[in-house]
Design an enzyme around this catalytic site. Structure first.
Site, PDB file in Angstrom:
ATOM      1  N   GLU A   1       0.867  -1.175   0.000  1.00 22.38           N
ATOM      2  CA  GLU A   1       0.000   0.000   0.000  1.00 22.38           C
ATOM      3  C   GLU A   1       0.907   1.229   0.000  1.00 22.38           C
ATOM      4  O   GLU A   1       1.456   1.608   1.029  1.00 22.38           O
ATOM      5  CB  GLU A   1      -0.918  -0.015   1.229  1.00 22.38           C
ATOM      6  CG  GLU A   1      -1.902  -1.174   1.253  1.00 22.38           C
ATOM      7  CD  GLU A   1      -2.937  -1.090   0.138  1.00 22.38           C
ATOM      8  OE1 GLU A   1      -3.131   0.017  -0.421  1.00 22.38           O
ATOM      9  OE2 GLU A   1      -3.547  -2.116  -0.180  1.00 22.38           O
TER      10      GLU A   1
ATOM     11  N   CYS B   1      -1.646   9.207   2.041  1.00 26.29           N
ATOM     12  CA  CYS B   1      -1.375   8.615   0.727  1.00 26.29           C
ATOM     13  C   CYS B   1      -2.512   8.859  -0.256  1.00 26.29           C
ATOM     14  O   CYS B   1      -2.296   8.926  -1.461  1.00 26.29           O
ATOM     15  CB  CYS B   1      -1.096   7.122   0.866  1.00 26.29           C
ATOM     16  SG  CYS B   1      -2.470   6.174   1.581  1.00 26.29           S
TER      17      CYS B   1
END
Length: 482
Positions: A211, A249
């Site tokens: 991720e 993110c």
């Protein structure tokens, strides 16, 4: 430390081998215990997040505690359904054989957590790993030391220490952990470290979920209704500066807008930021700070280019002593500057102008595939073009960040923004192996499948493949004499 890692891994393998973690009752007990941990230690979580990142309690509950509790509740309500085998559709010519797909745990898994959401991004994947029946080693981020310490102290008090272990430390500990063979590695962090993790995992053929992140754009189309534009700006401002002061993110990295709309957009951004974060966000205590001096200087360096500095149209105040950077808007910084080629991961928003908003697709495609694309538009044809002509982990229309909270949507990247996915059932699947199971009987017995071969058997086999229903008919009439 090597001995500690080896002992931990050995104990967890013994626990998994015993079958203890495969019990659905055990899994539910652990998940309930984790939920209780979060509820019992809510104030301690608030304090740890404030120490590490300066997060306000409301932000901490919204982005950390609430996410964990929601995920556990969703998992507990669906776990019985997830663990059940699902029937597989088989070709009729092998009737009455039955098939199913049986989820089974992978074994002992290693989870690396990130520092920007040090509670939710640590515990969310743990929920999926436990739900799937694995033993777990969690490595919290050393860059959020208060949260890491809290997790390390409380997890053993609530969860089974023979199946769930916390190992704290910095890069050296990570290196030690990666030297060993795991049944799965789940990593949240930067692409640079992700490459290190993947390289180490390849030595043992260990599957990984990465991720990562990237430069996530927001496309702002011309919205004819002024109220729609105001809603879009509110959502953009909250999505850019609300979660961890842009250190997310899936946060907005830059904005794409038509030239003619840019002045209006910038004025609305300024007014909305003043309304949300006051004239002095630092004094209002409503925004998180930069995590540490290293990252402060990294963000600061993005602004040192004279041409970049000249593009600032709002903000610019940096307080290194308190690690605080106020929201900054830049209008058309040089596209070859670092700020437009590196993930910003901070409270800076470049606004890039285009002649026509349709050019945004080409602009996005010139860079690496982002983790997500945000687009505010009512143009259905434009939406279709974005979906068909770009590639990203996800696309969200007319809102920001909320896709992260949807348990029934997969969360993950593509290309350099990561691979693999989790959240809800997708977390369960990430930490499971889907075992194919086929159950055949001894009757009927069809000789056409065995040598010696002849032309009729070839005809039969072709029909069985080409006309599935006819294969069943041939079985029923019987062809044993051939």
């Amino acid at each position: 430390m090597t001995e500690i890692v080896e002992e931990t891994l050995c104990e967890l393998r013994q626990t998994f081998k015993s079958g203890k973690t495969k019990s659905v009752a055990w899994r539910k007990t652990q998940l309930n215990a984790l939920r209780q941990l979060v509820k019992d230690n809510e104030e301690k979580v608030f304090e740890a997040l404030y120490q590490d990142l300066g997060k306000h309690p409301i932000e901490s509950y919204r982005d950390e505690i609430g996410v964990v509790v929601k995920t556990i509740n969703h998992t507990l309500s669906n776990l019985d359904k997830w663990v059940a085998p699902t029937k597989g559709k088989l070709p009729l010519f092998i009737f009455p054989t039955r098939g199913e797909v049986l989820p089974e745990p992978l074994g002992v898994v290693l989870i690396f957590a990130s520092w920007n959401f040090p509670i939710s991004l640590a515990l969310d994947p743990v929920i999926g790993a436990i739900a799937a029946g694995n033993a777990v080693v969690l490595k919290p981020s050393d860059q959020a030391p208060a949260c890491s310490s809290l997790i390390a102290k409380t997890i053993p008090q609530y969860m089974d220490p023979k199946a769930v272990r916390i190992i704290e430390g910095g890069p050296q500990i990570c290196e030690k952990l990666l030297q060993h063979k795991w049944d799965k590695i789940f990593f949240t962090g930067s692409p640079q470290v992700g490459r290190v993790v993947m390289t180490a995992a390849a030595k043992h053929l260990t599957p990984v979920t990465l991720e990562l992140g990237g430069k996530c754009p927001v496309i702002l189309d011309s919205l004819s209704n002024p109220s729609d534009l105001k809603v879009a700006i509110k959502r953009i401002v909250s999505g850019k500066w609300g979660p961890c002061s842009g250190q997310a993110c899936i946060g907005i990295d830059y904005m794409l807008v038509e030239e003619k709309l840019a002045p209006t957009v910038i004025e609305l951004l300024k007014k909305t930021m003043k309304r949300f974060y006051t004239e002095s966000p630092k004094d209002a205590n409503c925004m998180a700070r930069i995590v540490n001096k290293h990252h402060f200087q990294r963000v600061q360096n993005l602004l040192k280019d004279p041409l970049v500095e000249a593009s600032i149209v709002h903000g610019g105040s940096l307080d290194e002593e308190n690690l605080f950077i106020e929201p900054i808007i830049l209008l058309d910084p040089p596209l070859d500057a670092a700020i437009m080629n590196e993930e910003i991961f901070g409270p800076l928003l470049p606004v890039i102008t285009l002649k026509n908003i349709q050019e945004s697709i080409e602009f996005i495609n010139e860079g690496p595939k982002p983790l997500t694309i945000y687009a505010f538009t009512k143009d259905e044809n434009f939406k279709k073009k974005i979906l068909s002509e770009t590639s990203s982990g996800s696309v969200t229309f007319n809102d920001v960040l909320i896709q992260f909270l949807c348990d029934d949507l997969p969360f993950g990247g593509v290309g350099s923004s990561g691979f693999g996915r989790y959240h809800g059932k997708f977390s369960f699947d990430t930490f499971s192996h889907e075992k194919a199971v086929l159950r055949a009987g001894f009757f009927p017995e069809l000789e056409a499948r065995y040598p010696p071969w002849n032309n009729f058997k070839m005809t039969f086999i072709k029909l069985a493949y080409d006309l599935d229903y006819f294969g069943l008919f041939l079985l029923l009439v019987g062809l044993k004499r051939y």
